[in-house]
Every structure is written in C-alpha cells, then in structure tokens.
Design a protein around this motif. Structure first.
Motif, mmCIF file in Angstrom:
data_model
loop_
_atom_site.group_PDB
_atom_site.id
_atom_site.type_symbol
_atom_site.label_atom_id
_atom_site.label_comp_id
_atom_site.label_asym_id
_atom_site.label_seq_id
_atom_site.Cartn_x
_atom_site.Cartn_y
_atom_site.Cartn_z
ATOM 1 N N GLN A 115 -6.815 13.473 60.282
ATOM 2 C CA GLN A 115 -5.584 14.246 60.321
ATOM 3 C C GLN A 115 -5.861 15.743 60.450
ATOM 4 O OE1 GLN A 115 -2.890 13.041 57.055
ATOM 5 N NE2 GLN A 115 -4.328 11.377 56.652
ATOM 6 N N VAL A 116 -4.906 16.438 61.023
ATOM 7 C CA VAL A 116 -4.839 17.900 60.979
ATOM 8 C C VAL A 116 -3.485 18.199 60.382
ATOM 9 C CG1 VAL A 116 -4.766 20.053 62.293
ATOM 10 C CG2 VAL A 116 -6.317 18.208 63.013
ATOM 11 N N ILE A 117 -3.474 18.845 59.226
ATOM 12 C CA ILE A 117 -2.217 19.060 58.513
ATOM 13 C C ILE A 117 -1.831 20.534 58.571
ATOM 14 C CG2 ILE A 117 -1.025 18.840 56.306
ATOM 15 C CD1 ILE A 117 -2.768 16.398 55.753
ATOM 16 N N GLN A 124 3.864 19.550 50.815
ATOM 17 C CA GLN A 124 3.003 19.491 52.002
ATOM 18 C C GLN A 124 1.656 20.204 51.816
ATOM 19 O OE1 GLN A 124 5.636 20.989 54.999
ATOM 20 N NE2 GLN A 124 7.087 19.321 54.681
ATOM 21 N N PRO A 125 1.607 21.415 51.219
ATOM 22 C CA PRO A 125 0.295 22.028 50.986
ATOM 23 C C PRO A 125 -0.614 21.163 50.096
ATOM 24 C CG PRO A 125 2.006 23.681 50.797
ATOM 25 C CD PRO A 125 2.704 22.344 50.880
ATOM 26 N N PHE A 126 -0.017 20.488 49.097
ATOM 27 C CA PHE A 126 -0.803 19.595 48.247
ATOM 28 C C PHE A 126 -1.465 18.506 49.079
ATOM 29 C CE2 PHE A 126 -1.014 15.432 46.225
ATOM 30 C CZ PHE A 126 -1.940 15.672 45.222
ATOM 31 N N TRP A 127 -0.665 17.829 49.925
ATOM 32 C CA TRP A 127 -1.221 16.741 50.730
ATOM 33 C C TRP A 127 -2.264 17.257 51.719
ATOM 34 C CZ3 TRP A 127 -1.129 12.420 48.574
ATOM 35 C CH2 TRP A 127 -0.044 12.010 47.801
ATOM 36 N N GLY A 128 -2.049 18.457 52.252
ATOM 37 C CA GLY A 128 -3.047 19.043 53.148
ATOM 38 C C GLY A 128 -4.370 19.266 52.436
ATOM 39 N N ARG A 129 -4.302 19.829 51.233
ATOM 40 C CA ARG A 129 -5.527 20.053 50.447
ATOM 41 C C ARG A 129 -6.174 18.730 50.053
ATOM 42 N NH1 ARG A 129 -2.015 23.716 48.045
ATOM 43 N NH2 ARG A 129 -1.783 22.368 46.208
ATOM 44 N N ARG A 130 -5.343 17.754 49.663
ATOM 45 C CA ARG A 130 -5.880 16.464 49.216
ATOM 46 C C ARG A 130 -6.608 15.747 50.340
ATOM 47 N NH1 ARG A 130 -8.572 14.398 45.780
ATOM 48 N NH2 ARG A 130 -8.264 12.207 45.356
ATOM 49 N N PRO A 140 -6.175 22.754 55.664
ATOM 50 C CA PRO A 140 -4.839 22.830 56.263
ATOM 51 C C PRO A 140 -4.597 24.182 56.927
ATOM 52 C CG PRO A 140 -4.709 22.539 53.856
ATOM 53 C CD PRO A 140 -6.147 22.549 54.225
ATOM 54 N N ILE A 141 -3.736 24.150 57.939
ATOM 55 C CA ILE A 141 -3.347 25.360 58.673
ATOM 56 C C ILE A 141 -1.876 25.624 58.370
ATOM 57 C CG2 ILE A 141 -3.098 26.419 60.947
ATOM 58 C CD1 ILE A 141 -5.144 24.303 61.973
ATOM 59 N N ASP A 142 -1.578 26.741 57.764
ATOM 60 C CA ASP A 142 -0.191 27.081 57.432
ATOM 61 C C ASP A 142 0.634 27.106 58.717
ATOM 62 O OD1 ASP A 142 2.248 28.471 56.856
ATOM 63 O OD2 ASP A 142 1.285 29.392 55.116
ATOM 64 N N GLN A 143 1.675 26.282 58.757
ATOM 65 C CA GLN A 143 2.480 26.155 59.967
ATOM 66 C C GLN A 143 3.143 27.470 60.370
ATOM 67 O OE1 GLN A 143 6.290 23.613 61.416
ATOM 68 N NE2 GLN A 143 4.870 22.511 60.111
ATOM 69 N N LEU A 151 -5.459 25.770 65.973
ATOM 70 C CA LEU A 151 -5.072 24.365 66.043
ATOM 71 C C LEU A 151 -5.995 23.596 66.990
ATOM 72 C CD1 LEU A 151 -3.252 22.061 65.207
ATOM 73 C CD2 LEU A 151 -1.609 22.796 66.969
ATOM 74 N N ALA A 152 -6.316 24.173 68.130
ATOM 75 C CA ALA A 152 -7.224 23.512 69.074
ATOM 76 C C ALA A 152 -8.588 23.279 68.434
ATOM 77 C CB ALA A 152 -7.368 24.348 70.347
#
Length: 196
Positions: A115-117, A124-130, A140-143, A151-152
């Motif tokens: 995944q790329v979150i 959402q930040p929690f799941w990205g870190r997890r 994670p990349i802050d949207q 992103l690439a």
C-alpha cells in the motif's frame, strides 16, 4: 468500507466487463482511490495522481468514488471508475494507493497487497503509520501536501522493493486464515461469563 458493486454489464468475477478487459490487457495496474476524502482541490489532487502514475510508468485504476478524485476520461493506461467491490478488485492489482480509511486498509491487507497511504483526517494517519510499521507501506504521505514526485517515488518503491510485496502477502495470509467471527464470539462469551 467496500464500495457497492457498480451497475451495468459485468464479467465473470462480478467486475464491470470493461474493467476486466483493462485488467487483462497488460501488467497488473495499481489502484488509486481516496474515497470521500476530497480536500479543497480534488481536481488538483487528481492531476497530481495522474502525473505520478505517468512518472512511475504504471497502469492505474482510478476510483473517483464519492468525490475524492475527479476525472471524466481516462488515458490508455488509466481506467476511471466510480465504485467497485474492493474484495474483487484488490487481488488483481499490484498495489493499493489510498487515504488510509479503516475499510480500505483492511481490504488491501486481506488482498495481500502493498500500500501507499495518503492520509487526510481522523484515523487515517494511524493506519498509514501502522501499515508502515508492519512493512507493507512506505511512510505515509500527507494528502494535503501530495506531490507527483513523492507519490511516484512511493509507488515505485512498493513495486520495486520485494520486501513490501512479501510482507503484504504474509500479512494477508494471516488475516485470511483468522476466524474473526469465532474470535469475537469467544471474546464476548468471556466478557459475558456465559462460556459453556
């Protein structure tokens, strides 16, 4: 949360026939979808995503979903759709780029996909870190600060570094083998004290 199945003609798997044709026409694409998480500029976010897929040299399935991304037509290497059952699609993509919602994260984990979150708010930040800690996603990349170059680069990492794919498949196998309903029943019985 999985999106409801789209209407219209479907292929054997339950996916739309034109999506089936796209999936079968080349290397497995990546999936990109941000659900309903549209910031102040969904058009700009979509442009960044499309530029990133071009830079990363990947085919993509772009889910406009509930407004997180907007696109009215696809390039030859991008298939645009509204809603799709994640359980049907995710096993057929190379990676899942998403906002980090619990449902989408869970579906990507169950499918065994890296995944790329790109989190936006809430959990959402929690799941990205997890997912990063578990080794199935880069940091994670802050949207709100999404750039095509970053992103690439993240997309290329999850596709080129085999560790992401192998850890994602291992985690997916664990999740698929777990009997979540029985575990929940046993926990509830322990809390209730009525095991019997």
């Amino acid at each position: 949360m999985d999106a409801p199945a789209p209407s219209g003609p479907t292929g054997q798997s339950g996916l739309p026939a034109d999506l089936e044709a796209f999936l079968d026409s080349g290397e497995p694409p990546i999936f990109v979808g941000f659900g309903s998480m549209s910031g102040s500029d969904p058009v700009g976010t979509t442009e960044a995503v499309l530029a990133a897929t071009q830079r990363a040299r990947v085919r993509a399935v772009l889910a406009t979903g509930w407004g997180g991304l907007v696109a009215d037509r696809a390039r030859d290497d991008v298939f645009v759709l509204g809603e799709v059952p994640y359980a049907e699609l995710f096993p057929r993509v190379a990676a899942v780029v998403h906002h980090g919602g619990a449902g989408t994260t869970g579906a990507a984990v169950a499918a065994g996909r890296p995944q790329v979150i790109c989190p936006f708010v809430a959990d959402q930040p929690f799941w990205g870190r997890r997912m990063h800690v578990l080794g199935v996603a880069p940091a994670p990349i802050d949207q709100r600060r999404l750039s095509p170059a970053e992103l690439a680069s993240a997309i290329r990492r999850v596709l080129d570094e085999q560790t992401f794919a192998s850890k994602a498949e291992g985690l997916g196998a664990l999740v698929r083998d777990e009997d979540g309903v029985m575990n929940a029943v046993e926990l509830l019985e322990k809390v209730d004290g009525s095991t019997g």
